[in-house]
Write a protein that holds these residues in place. Structure first.
Motif, PDB file in Angstrom:
ATOM      1  N   HIS A   1       8.558   3.546   4.280  1.00  0.00           N
ATOM      2  CA  HIS A   1       7.130   3.549   4.608  1.00  0.00           C
ATOM      3  C   HIS A   1       6.686   4.834   5.228  1.00  0.00           C
ATOM      4  CE1 HIS A   1       5.705  -0.593   4.492  1.00  0.00           C
ATOM      5  NE2 HIS A   1       6.985  -0.741   4.248  1.00  0.00           N
ATOM      6  N   ARG A   2       7.465   5.246   6.199  1.00  0.00           N
ATOM      7  CA  ARG A   2       7.092   6.454   6.942  1.00  0.00           C
ATOM      8  C   ARG A   2       7.049   7.654   6.008  1.00  0.00           C
ATOM      9  NH1 ARG A   2       9.781   4.530  11.436  1.00  0.00           N
ATOM     10  NH2 ARG A   2      11.751   5.198  10.533  1.00  0.00           N
TER      11      ARG A   2
ATOM     12  N   MET B   1       1.505  10.729   1.615  1.00  0.00           N
ATOM     13  CA  MET B   1       0.123  10.469   1.244  1.00  0.00           C
ATOM     14  C   MET B   1      -0.839  11.313   2.070  1.00  0.00           C
ATOM     15  SD  MET B   1       0.316   6.351   0.516  1.00  0.00           S
ATOM     16  CE  MET B   1      -1.405   6.008   0.282  1.00  0.00           C
ATOM     17  N   VAL B   2      -0.542  11.425   3.350  1.00  0.00           N
ATOM     18  CA  VAL B   2      -1.392  12.253   4.216  1.00  0.00           C
ATOM     19  C   VAL B   2      -1.396  13.694   3.711  1.00  0.00           C
ATOM     20  CG1 VAL B   2      -1.539  13.304   6.515  1.00  0.00           C
ATOM     21  CG2 VAL B   2      -1.162  10.841   6.284  1.00  0.00           C
TER      22      VAL B   2
ATOM     23  N   ALA C   1       3.963   7.285   3.750  1.00  0.00           N
ATOM     24  CA  ALA C   1       2.697   7.498   4.464  1.00  0.00           C
ATOM     25  C   ALA C   1       2.504   8.992   4.741  1.00  0.00           C
ATOM     26  CB  ALA C   1       2.682   6.709   5.768  1.00  0.00           C
ATOM     27  N   ARG C   2       3.581   9.628   5.155  1.00  0.00           N
ATOM     28  CA  ARG C   2       3.505  11.052   5.442  1.00  0.00           C
ATOM     29  C   ARG C   2       3.154  11.838   4.181  1.00  0.00           C
ATOM     30  NH1 ARG C   2       7.561  15.009   5.735  1.00  0.00           N
ATOM     31  NH2 ARG C   2       6.809  16.810   6.901  1.00  0.00           N
TER      32      ARG C   2
ATOM     33  N   PHE D   1      -7.446   6.792   5.376  1.00  0.00           N
ATOM     34  CA  PHE D   1      -6.604   5.659   4.961  1.00  0.00           C
ATOM     35  C   PHE D   1      -5.128   5.981   5.188  1.00  0.00           C
ATOM     36  CE2 PHE D   1      -9.875   3.762   1.899  1.00  0.00           C
ATOM     37  CZ  PHE D   1      -9.917   2.534   2.538  1.00  0.00           C
ATOM     38  N   ALA D   2      -4.734   7.133   4.659  1.00  0.00           N
ATOM     39  CA  ALA D   2      -3.321   7.505   4.728  1.00  0.00           C
ATOM     40  C   ALA D   2      -2.876   7.681   6.173  1.00  0.00           C
ATOM     41  CB  ALA D   2      -3.081   8.791   3.925  1.00  0.00           C
ATOM     42  N   LYS D   3      -3.742   8.298   6.981  1.00  0.00           N
ATOM     43  CA  LYS D   3      -3.410   8.499   8.383  1.00  0.00           C
ATOM     44  C   LYS D   3      -3.269   7.164   9.112  1.00  0.00           C
ATOM     45  CE  LYS D   3      -3.001  12.449  10.425  1.00  0.00           C
ATOM     46  NZ  LYS D   3      -1.659  12.783  10.962  1.00  0.00           N
TER      47      LYS D   3
ATOM     48  N   ILE E   1      -2.294   4.368   7.877  1.00  0.00           N
ATOM     49  CA  ILE E   1      -0.997   3.808   7.468  1.00  0.00           C
ATOM     50  C   ILE E   1       0.132   4.522   8.203  1.00  0.00           C
ATOM     51  CG2 ILE E   1       0.590   3.554   5.531  1.00  0.00           C
ATOM     52  CD1 ILE E   1      -1.741   1.757   5.261  1.00  0.00           C
ATOM     53  N   GLN E   2       0.010   5.832   8.260  1.00  0.00           N
ATOM     54  CA  GLN E   2       1.055   6.611   8.926  1.00  0.00           C
ATOM     55  C   GLN E   2       1.158   6.227  10.405  1.00  0.00           C
ATOM     56  OE1 GLN E   2       0.486  10.875   9.226  1.00  0.00           O
ATOM     57  NE2 GLN E   2       2.642  11.243   8.802  1.00  0.00           N
TER      58      GLN E   2
ATOM     59  N   CYS F   1      -3.371  14.219   0.524  1.00  0.00           N
ATOM     60  CA  CYS F   1      -4.817  14.307   0.801  1.00  0.00           C
ATOM     61  C   CYS F   1      -5.181  15.673   1.363  1.00  0.00           C
ATOM     62  CB  CYS F   1      -5.251  13.226   1.786  1.00  0.00           C
ATOM     63  SG  CYS F   1      -5.100  11.565   1.126  1.00  0.00           S
TER      64      CYS F   1
ATOM     65  N   ILE G   1       0.812   0.579  -1.025  1.00  0.00           N
ATOM     66  CA  ILE G   1       1.282   0.325   0.340  1.00  0.00           C
ATOM     67  C   ILE G   1       1.745  -1.121   0.467  1.00  0.00           C
ATOM     68  CG2 ILE G   1       0.542   0.176   2.753  1.00  0.00           C
ATOM     69  CD1 ILE G   1       0.668   2.985   1.839  1.00  0.00           C
TER      70      ILE G   1
END
Lengths: 323, 323
Positions: free
Chosen positions: B134-135, B141-142, B138-139, A118-120, A122-123, B145, B122
């Motif tokens: 956003h960037r 969040m990745v 998102a980064r 999911f996160a990827k 979005i990224q 994880c 998001i």
């Protein structure tokens, strides 16, 4: 035109999508690389990227293909994420005939692999620099999650209506196919009315797709479908065939009694037989046909070009799976 | 200055953040509203929004507060999502002294509640219209994880190094606090060097925070901490106190043997005693102190204003939790 012909035409771009997937998911983390890599290699037809790629052709021919490819890959990543999480939730052991991530790596890595995907996705989308595309995708993700929750809420509920079912499969399946068509066109700069039309085409196609998938749970060949017949009933997931048998064919009491506790394999087999005998399969297939026809009808609103036929061919293919 | 004073000053804005959370999570889905609502009501200190709000004051006083509030709420939603998923993975029954979503609603709804919170955060961010924000999110969040996956990979691994531990807690905890400081400042239009400084402050503060949290697992009072002493060891989650005892204090063989199978409560209690006796607690506290000092040192790079003291006060508060 045959599906294979369409597929061949898009293969070079689909391979680029594949390369993006591998590149995005190669992160130097053994567990993640392995579990995500397994998902990529397990394949699948990449229907969502394919729809996005075809629909992008309705946009500006001079538009940046990189953006289209990234959006296509992001859509597939969202799809893969939902698959992994579904398999955890469903205690599923097989996916596309292969052991699931859950089975090979355990529930915990499977959950975080889903989060990671999911996160990827979005990224990856943040590199596309189209805030409207973000918004559409974020909204779709929210609604997909709501659909998943609907599905849990509706488990074992024999009194749910056709409308409950339709709303659930819209969120669960139709939405992401619909968004694939929409975003493929949008990111390529297609006109707003064309984007809307393609989104609707994707919606009807996705609805038919899920209905057929739900039928396959009753009549599918395990070796072809890659999952067990009766699996939905086993889990209390009451899809349209079961609801039809219970509500329209008057077999509700019988079915509810059979499946009241955690059912045995024999009880499930018996319930599957009841559903088959009830006429439910023909009913659901006919309903799926109506959605398929609506999808085709929607296409007539687009200019007559080869991609229009391609969409029809792919829709017929995904909805005409052998059983 | 006291923490309560800082808290009072930001209370009106924190209440607005709270209102956004309730508004975002009220979706007309009973199960989701209930499970998410429980999470909101369970409270917590809203440390991440608080850091974001304080750091936003280093930006342009004329900047749009709505954006800051939304970013603050989105950060808390990501935090809540990770909590729900962690509780599923950890089979946790208590969170902040309350039954977890997992216990009250089951693992399945808990998983999708987490997914829903991610997606909603998001979606909320897409209304902020700052692609760079956003960037960053998102980064983050990745990487969060990845941290979760690290933690699974490192379970029961007595040979992991201090560096493994530090990298893991950076991703697991420090990152989101760091990003809270960074994005609060950034969205309010703070200068790039100020944003960087605040991000570093958040990093050091978050690292100390997690170290203290890991110490609490050995010496905390269950009634205060709201979770069981020895829980990490029970799950094979080897944090710095255990690693110190094993590697620096030479109790590794003993500990590994005690915890080789699924350990009994008595074995865990014995292992906790070994860790306590080893000097590990003092060692980890001293290391946390060093990170705390670095956080304060970083602040000296900022202009001398009341928010700088506020940050120091909040950092001291979150890292000085009673045990």
């Amino acid at each position: 035109m045959e599906f294979q012909e369409v597929y061949r035409r898009y293969r070079p771009e689909l391979q680029q999508v594949e390369a993006i997937l591998f590149d995005q998911l190669r992160v130097g983390e053994d567990a993640l690389t392995e579990s995500s890599g397994q998902l990529i290699r397990a394949g699948g037809k990449r229907i969502r990227p394919l729809f996005a790629l075809i629909c992008s052709r309705f946009g500006d021919p001079a538009s940046d293909r990189t953006r289209v490819l990234r959006v296509a890959a992001a859509l597939e990543m969202v799809h893969m994420a939902t698959l992994v999480h579904d398999d955890v939730v469903d205690d599923a052991s097989l996916r596309r005939g292969q052991p699931t991530v859950r089975v090979r790596f355990g529930n915990r890595p499977a959950m975080y692999t889903g989060d990671f995907l999911f996160a990827k996705s979005i990224q990856l989308l943040t590199t596309v620099e189209r805030p409207d595309v973000h918004r559409d995708m974020a909204r779709a993700m929210v609604r997909i999650c709501q659909g998943e929750i609907d599905q849990i809420r509706d488990l074992h509920n024999w009194r749910q209506t056709l409308r409950d079912y339709l709303r659930r499969i819209e969120r669960k399946t139709a939405l992401l196919i619909s968004v694939s068509c929409q975003l493929g066109a949008k990111v390529a700069g297609a006109r707003a009315d064309v984007v809307r039309t393609l989104r609707r085409f994707g919606y009807y196609t996705g609805m038919a797709f899920q209905m057929i998938d739900d039928v396959l749970d009753y009549v599918g060949d395990e070796r072809v479908v890659g999952k067990r017949v009766g699996g939905d009933l086993m889990q209390g997931n009451l899809t349209l065939p079961a609801l039809y048998a219970a509500q329209q064919a008057g077999r509700g009491k019988e079915l509810a009694e059979l499946l009241s506790g955690p059912p045995s394999a024999a009880e499930v087999a018996k319930a599957v037989d009841i559903v088959r005998e009830s006429g439910a399969i023909a009913y659901v297939q006919a309903l799926a046909d109506r959605y398929r026809e609506k999808a085709i009808a929607v296409l007539s609103g687009l200019e007559d070009r080869v991609e229009r036929e391609e969409l029809a061919v792919v829709a017929a293919f995904v909805n005409g799976r052998a059983y």
